[in-house]
Scaffold this motif. Structure first.
Motif, PDB file in Angstrom:
ATOM      1  N   MET A   1      -6.503 -48.996  25.733  1.00  0.00           N
ATOM      2  CA  MET A   1      -7.515 -49.129  24.697  1.00  0.00           C
ATOM      3  C   MET A   1      -6.854 -49.150  23.324  1.00  0.00           C
ATOM      4  SD  MET A   1     -10.400 -46.432  26.111  1.00  0.00           S
ATOM      5  CE  MET A   1     -11.740 -47.044  25.092  1.00  0.00           C
ATOM      6  N   ALA A   2      -7.427 -49.917  22.422  1.00  0.00           N
ATOM      7  CA  ALA A   2      -6.939 -49.890  21.039  1.00  0.00           C
ATOM      8  C   ALA A   2      -7.242 -48.520  20.436  1.00  0.00           C
ATOM      9  CB  ALA A   2      -7.608 -50.995  20.237  1.00  0.00           C
ATOM     10  N   ILE A   3      -6.343 -48.061  19.585  1.00  0.00           N
ATOM     11  CA  ILE A   3      -6.450 -46.700  19.043  1.00  0.00           C
ATOM     12  C   ILE A   3      -6.418 -46.744  17.513  1.00  0.00           C
ATOM     13  CG2 ILE A   3      -5.289 -44.455  18.862  1.00  0.00           C
ATOM     14  CD1 ILE A   3      -6.529 -44.846  21.537  1.00  0.00           C
ATOM     15  N   ARG A   4      -7.265 -45.921  16.913  1.00  0.00           N
ATOM     16  CA  ARG A   4      -7.199 -45.672  15.472  1.00  0.00           C
ATOM     17  C   ARG A   4      -7.188 -44.170  15.254  1.00  0.00           C
ATOM     18  NH1 ARG A   4     -12.208 -48.471  12.821  1.00  0.00           N
ATOM     19  NH2 ARG A   4     -13.188 -47.498  14.647  1.00  0.00           N
ATOM     20  N   GLN A   5      -6.689 -43.753  14.120  1.00  0.00           N
ATOM     21  CA  GLN A   5      -6.726 -42.332  13.785  1.00  0.00           C
ATOM     22  C   GLN A   5      -7.941 -42.036  12.910  1.00  0.00           C
ATOM     23  OE1 GLN A   5      -2.830 -41.703  11.989  1.00  0.00           O
ATOM     24  NE2 GLN A   5      -2.012 -40.960  13.940  1.00  0.00           N
ATOM     25  N   ILE A   6      -8.362 -40.770  12.923  1.00  0.00           N
ATOM     26  CA  ILE A   6      -9.516 -40.386  12.107  1.00  0.00           C
ATOM     27  C   ILE A   6      -9.267 -40.731  10.641  1.00  0.00           C
ATOM     28  CG2 ILE A   6     -10.760 -38.389  11.171  1.00  0.00           C
ATOM     29  CD1 ILE A   6     -10.776 -37.163  13.924  1.00  0.00           C
ATOM     30  N   GLY A   7      -8.027 -40.566  10.195  1.00  0.00           N
ATOM     31  CA  GLY A   7      -7.697 -40.878   8.806  1.00  0.00           C
ATOM     32  C   GLY A   7      -7.895 -42.335   8.445  1.00  0.00           C
ATOM     33  N   ALA A   8      -7.873 -43.241   9.451  1.00  0.00           N
ATOM     34  CA  ALA A   8      -8.101 -44.660   9.202  1.00  0.00           C
ATOM     35  C   ALA A   8      -9.584 -45.004   9.228  1.00  0.00           C
ATOM     36  CB  ALA A   8      -7.359 -45.506  10.239  1.00  0.00           C
ATOM     37  N   ARG A  97     -14.219 -30.859   6.316  1.00  0.00           N
ATOM     38  CA  ARG A  97     -15.241 -31.881   6.162  1.00  0.00           C
ATOM     39  C   ARG A  97     -14.655 -33.254   6.470  1.00  0.00           C
ATOM     40  NH1 ARG A  97     -15.789 -26.670   3.798  1.00  0.00           N
ATOM     41  NH2 ARG A  97     -17.689 -26.547   2.522  1.00  0.00           N
ATOM     42  N   ILE A  98     -15.272 -33.976   7.396  1.00  0.00           N
ATOM     43  CA  ILE A  98     -14.830 -35.333   7.733  1.00  0.00           C
ATOM     44  C   ILE A  98     -15.885 -36.313   7.226  1.00  0.00           C
ATOM     45  CG2 ILE A  98     -14.153 -36.922   9.561  1.00  0.00           C
ATOM     46  CD1 ILE A  98     -13.526 -34.481  11.309  1.00  0.00           C
ATOM     47  N   LYS A  99     -15.482 -37.212   6.322  1.00  0.00           N
ATOM     48  CA  LYS A  99     -16.392 -38.211   5.761  1.00  0.00           C
ATOM     49  C   LYS A  99     -16.095 -39.575   6.362  1.00  0.00           C
ATOM     50  CE  LYS A  99     -16.882 -35.866   1.274  1.00  0.00           C
ATOM     51  NZ  LYS A  99     -18.305 -35.544   1.433  1.00  0.00           N
ATOM     52  N   VAL A 100     -17.123 -40.225   6.881  1.00  0.00           N
ATOM     53  CA  VAL A 100     -17.011 -41.581   7.416  1.00  0.00           C
ATOM     54  C   VAL A 100     -18.166 -42.379   6.833  1.00  0.00           C
ATOM     55  CG1 VAL A 100     -16.962 -43.025   9.475  1.00  0.00           C
ATOM     56  CG2 VAL A 100     -15.971 -40.720   9.552  1.00  0.00           C
ATOM     57  N   ASP A 101     -17.853 -43.428   6.095  1.00  0.00           N
ATOM     58  CA  ASP A 101     -18.884 -44.192   5.403  1.00  0.00           C
ATOM     59  C   ASP A 101     -19.783 -44.964   6.360  1.00  0.00           C
ATOM     60  OD1 ASP A 101     -18.034 -43.301   2.922  1.00  0.00           O
ATOM     61  OD2 ASP A 101     -16.638 -44.967   2.649  1.00  0.00           O
ATOM     62  N   ASP A 102     -19.195 -45.601   7.362  1.00  0.00           N
ATOM     63  CA  ASP A 102     -19.992 -46.391   8.296  1.00  0.00           C
ATOM     64  C   ASP A 102     -20.805 -45.453   9.201  1.00  0.00           C
ATOM     65  OD1 ASP A 102     -20.228 -47.774  11.180  1.00  0.00           O
ATOM     66  OD2 ASP A 102     -20.140 -49.341   9.640  1.00  0.00           O
ATOM     67  N   LYS A 103     -22.124 -45.610   9.197  1.00  0.00           N
ATOM     68  CA  LYS A 103     -22.996 -44.684   9.915  1.00  0.00           C
ATOM     69  C   LYS A 103     -22.728 -44.687  11.416  1.00  0.00           C
ATOM     70  CE  LYS A 103     -27.850 -43.511  10.763  1.00  0.00           C
ATOM     71  NZ  LYS A 103     -29.265 -43.856  10.482  1.00  0.00           N
ATOM     72  N   ASN A 104     -22.618 -45.883  12.023  1.00  0.00           N
ATOM     73  CA  ASN A 104     -22.405 -45.955  13.466  1.00  0.00           C
ATOM     74  C   ASN A 104     -21.078 -45.324  13.868  1.00  0.00           C
ATOM     75  OD1 ASN A 104     -24.853 -47.214  13.957  1.00  0.00           O
ATOM     76  ND2 ASN A 104     -24.000 -49.289  13.888  1.00  0.00           N
ATOM     77  N   GLU A 105     -20.037 -45.569  13.077  1.00  0.00           N
ATOM     78  CA  GLU A 105     -18.731 -44.971  13.383  1.00  0.00           C
ATOM     79  C   GLU A 105     -18.779 -43.451  13.219  1.00  0.00           C
ATOM     80  OE1 GLU A 105     -15.701 -46.889  11.072  1.00  0.00           O
ATOM     81  OE2 GLU A 105     -15.368 -48.394  12.630  1.00  0.00           O
ATOM     82  N   PRO A 145     -10.174 -43.805  20.360  1.00  0.00           N
ATOM     83  CA  PRO A 145     -10.200 -45.125  21.005  1.00  0.00           C
ATOM     84  C   PRO A 145     -11.224 -46.044  20.344  1.00  0.00           C
ATOM     85  CG  PRO A 145     -10.341 -43.358  22.633  1.00  0.00           C
ATOM     86  CD  PRO A 145     -10.546 -42.736  21.295  1.00  0.00           C
ATOM     87  N   VAL A 146     -10.964 -47.335  20.401  1.00  0.00           N
ATOM     88  CA  VAL A 146     -11.938 -48.336  19.940  1.00  0.00           C
ATOM     89  C   VAL A 146     -12.804 -48.688  21.145  1.00  0.00           C
ATOM     90  CG1 VAL A 146     -12.277 -50.620  18.948  1.00  0.00           C
ATOM     91  CG2 VAL A 146     -10.344 -49.199  18.205  1.00  0.00           C
ATOM     92  N   PHE A 147     -14.020 -48.190  21.157  1.00  0.00           N
ATOM     93  CA  PHE A 147     -14.918 -48.395  22.294  1.00  0.00           C
ATOM     94  C   PHE A 147     -15.610 -49.754  22.196  1.00  0.00           C
ATOM     95  CE2 PHE A 147     -14.545 -43.791  21.963  1.00  0.00           C
ATOM     96  CZ  PHE A 147     -14.393 -43.414  23.284  1.00  0.00           C
ATOM     97  N   LEU A 402     -19.772 -41.601  26.636  1.00  0.00           N
ATOM     98  CA  LEU A 402     -18.381 -41.779  26.214  1.00  0.00           C
ATOM     99  C   LEU A 402     -17.407 -41.336  27.301  1.00  0.00           C
ATOM    100  CD1 LEU A 402     -18.238 -40.727  22.443  1.00  0.00           C
ATOM    101  CD2 LEU A 402     -18.274 -43.009  23.433  1.00  0.00           C
ATOM    102  N   GLU A 403     -17.730 -40.233  27.972  1.00  0.00           N
ATOM    103  CA  GLU A 403     -16.876 -39.781  29.080  1.00  0.00           C
ATOM    104  C   GLU A 403     -16.801 -40.861  30.157  1.00  0.00           C
ATOM    105  OE1 GLU A 403     -15.150 -37.055  29.103  1.00  0.00           O
ATOM    106  OE2 GLU A 403     -16.210 -35.388  28.144  1.00  0.00           O
ATOM    107  N   GLN A 404     -17.934 -41.498  30.430  1.00  0.00           N
ATOM    108  CA  GLN A 404     -17.975 -42.565  31.434  1.00  0.00           C
ATOM    109  C   GLN A 404     -17.118 -43.746  31.006  1.00  0.00           C
ATOM    110  OE1 GLN A 404     -21.886 -44.210  32.018  1.00  0.00           O
ATOM    111  NE2 GLN A 404     -21.192 -45.689  33.534  1.00  0.00           N
ATOM    112  N   SER A 405     -17.196 -44.111  29.728  1.00  0.00           N
ATOM    113  CA  SER A 405     -16.406 -45.229  29.221  1.00  0.00           C
ATOM    114  C   SER A 405     -14.913 -44.937  29.314  1.00  0.00           C
ATOM    115  CB  SER A 405     -16.799 -45.519  27.772  1.00  0.00           C
ATOM    116  OG  SER A 405     -16.079 -46.618  27.252  1.00  0.00           O
TER     117      SER A 405
END
Length: 411
Positions: A1-8, A97-105, A145-147, A402-405
Motif C-alpha cells: 500500500m502507498a504510505i504517507r506520514q501524519i505530518g504530510a 493536537r493533530i490538525k487536518v484541513d481535509d474533512k474526509n482525511e 496507508p492510502v486507502f 479499516l481493519e478489513q481493508s
C-alpha cells in the motif's frame, strides 16, 4: 500500500509546558479538563484557569475539529476528536493536537488511529523511564496507508455521523442540566470558610464534609420543591467483592470500572471469566439502569452517573459500581437526571467514608433527596443517551471497515 506520514496529511502541535494559574472567584476564566476527561460522555470541568494571569491561554483552548492524541501516561494511545462542546474547554499540554484541513482525511485518520495497527504505530515511538511519553515528531512520523477511495468514503461517512450523534447527545444533556440548575439554583459558588454546629446534631458522622452547608441547603431546597427520597425512584445495589480472573477478549465478558462507565469507548477495557463469581448475574448491568462509581475520590468523578444503553446490556461492572434500578413506572432518564442534579451530587459525595479510599453504602444512597423529574425531560435524556450508543456503534463500524481493508491487503 502507498504510505504517507501524519505530518504530510496535516500537522501536530502541543501548547508549551507550563503551570496554569487557577482562577480566583469572579475572575475571567476558562473551564479546564484533565487529559482523560475528553474521553467522557459528558466532559465536566475539573477546575477553572485564569485568563488574565496565564500567558497565551488561548493556545490551551481546544479547537473543534482537532484530533486529540494522548502523549503520556500508562494507557498512552487513545485519541478522540474535538466537537463544539469540547471546544468550550481548555486542556493541558498532555494532549497533542493533530490538525487536518481535509474533512474526509481527518475523519479517516481518527478511525485509523483507533485500529490495532494505528495504536501499535502510535505506541512504538514512546519513551520514558517511568512514565511513557510521545513527542510531536513521534506523532507526525506515524505512517498512514492510502486507502481505496470507496473505503475513505465509507469510513469518513460513518465517523462523521458518529461525531454528530455524540455532539447532539452532549448538547442536549447540558441543556437539560442547565434547565434543572435554573429551576433549583445551587449554592456551590458560595465560599464557606467555617460554620458552626451543635454537638447533638452531628449524629454518627464527625467529618466536616458530611455536614457542609451546601449539602444541607440542597436537601432543604429539594424538600421544599416536593423532592422525594431516591429510594422511591430506584433501588440501589452494590455487589460484594469477588476474586478476579482476567482473560483475553473472546474468552470472557467485558467488565467496567466506575471511570470506564463514563467513557463511550472504555479505555483499557478488561475481560473477566464467569468463574470469578458465584452468581455472575449479580454483577451484570442492564439497559435503563443508572450507574456510578461508589468507590474512589469524593472530590473527583465519584458519584457522577451514566445511563446504561442497549449496547452495554449484559456487560459486567465491578463491585465498586453502584446500580440504581428504576422502580416500576419510573423512567430511566428521570433517575439519571435526578442523580446528576448538583444538589444530589453534593448529598451523595457527602456520604463517602473511609480512611484511604472513599466508599458509600447503598442504603445511604436511597435516603438522598432528589427532585421530581417530569416525563418530557426524562424522555429527552434517554434520547441523548441513545445518541451516545449510536455514536459508539458507528465508530466501531468504521474501525472494523479499516481493519478489513488492511487484512485484505495482507492476503
Amino acid at each position: 500500500m502507498a504510505i504517507r506520514q501524519i505530518g504530510a496529511i496535516g500537522s501536530a502541535s502541543m501548547p508549551p509546558r507550563t503551570a496554569l494559574a487557577r482562577a480566583a472567584p469572579q475572575e475571567s476564566s476558562l473551564p479546564y479538563l484533565r487529559p482523560y476527561d475528553v474521553f467522557d460522555y459528558l466532559p465536566t470541568a475539573a477546575d477553572h484557569v485564569s485568563v488574565p494571569r496565564n500567558a497565551n491561554v488561548d493556545t490551551f483552548q481546544i479547537t473543534a475539529g482537532d484530533i486529540l492524541q494522548t502523549r503520556s501516561g500508562r494507557n498512552l494511545g487513545p485519541c478522540t476528536i474535538a466537537d463544539n462542546e469540547l471546544a468550550k474547554f481548555a486542556l493541558s499540554d498532555d494532549m497533542i493536537r493533530i490538525k487536518v484541513d481535509d474533512k474526509n482525511e481527518r475523519l479517516l485518520l481518527l478511525a485509523y488511529l483507533k485500529t490495532s495497527l494505528g495504536q501499535a504505530l502510535i505506541r512504538r515511538g514512546r519513551s520514558g523511564s517511568v512514565i511513557d511519553h510521545l513527542t510531536v515528531p513521534d506523532v507526525e512520523a506515524v505512517p498512514v496507508p492510502v486507502f481505496p477511495k470507496e473505503v475513505v468514503h465509507t469510513v469518513s461517512g460513518l465517523v462523521g455521523k458518529a461525531i454528530e450523534c455524540r455532539e447532539r447527545g452532549r448538547s442536549l444533556l447540558n441543556e437539560l442540566l442547565r434547565r434543572l440548575m435554573d429551576q433549583y439554583p445551587h449554592s456551590e459558588s458560595q465560599r464557606w470558610t467555617w460554620w458552626s454546629m451543635q454537638a447533638r446534631d452531628l449524629g454518627e458522622r464527625l467529618d466536616s464534609g458530611h455536614h457542609h452547608p451546601v449539602v444541607a441547603h440542597g436537601r432543604r431546597q429539594l424538600h421544599a420543591s416536593n423532592g422525594v427520597a431516591l429510594g422511591a425512584m430506584a433501588k440501589a445495589i452494590l455487589p460484594i467483592r469477588y476474586k478476579r480472573y482476567y482473560v483475553e477478549e473472546g474468552h470472557g465478558r467485558p467488565i467496567v470500572s466506575g471511570r470506564q462507565l463514563l467513557q463511550p469507548e472504555p479505555i483499557n477495557l478488561r475481560y473477566v471469566s464467569d468463574r470469578s463469581f458465584r452468581n455472575p448475574e449479580d454483577y451484570e448491568i442492564h439497559a435503563g439502569c443508572t450507574v456510578f462509581g461508589a468507590v474512589g475520590r469524593a472530590e473527583g468523578r465519584q458519584a457522577w452517573p451514566a445511563l446504561v444503553t442497549s449496547d452495554r446490556d449484559g456487560w459486567l461492572a465491578s463491585n465498586d459500581v453502584m446500580r440504581l434500578v428504576p422502580r416500576r413506572g419510573v423512567r430511566p432518564g428521570a433517575v439519571w437526571l435526578a442523580v446528576a442534579t448538583p444538589q444530589v451530587q453534593a448529598q451523595i459525595k457527602a456520604l463517602s467514608f473511609g480512611s484511604v479510599v472513599d466508599h458509600m453504602n447503598p442504603w445511604d444512597v436511597e435516603q438522598v433527596i432528589v427532585p421530581d423529574i417530569e416525563d418530557p425531560l426524562a424522555k429527552k435524556a434517554e434520547s441523548a443517551w441513545e445518541d451516545f450508543a449510536r455514536s459508539t456503534e458507528l465508530i466501531g463500524q468504521a474501525v472494523a471497515r479499516l481493519e478489513q481493508s488492511l487484512e485484505e491487503f495482507t492476503r
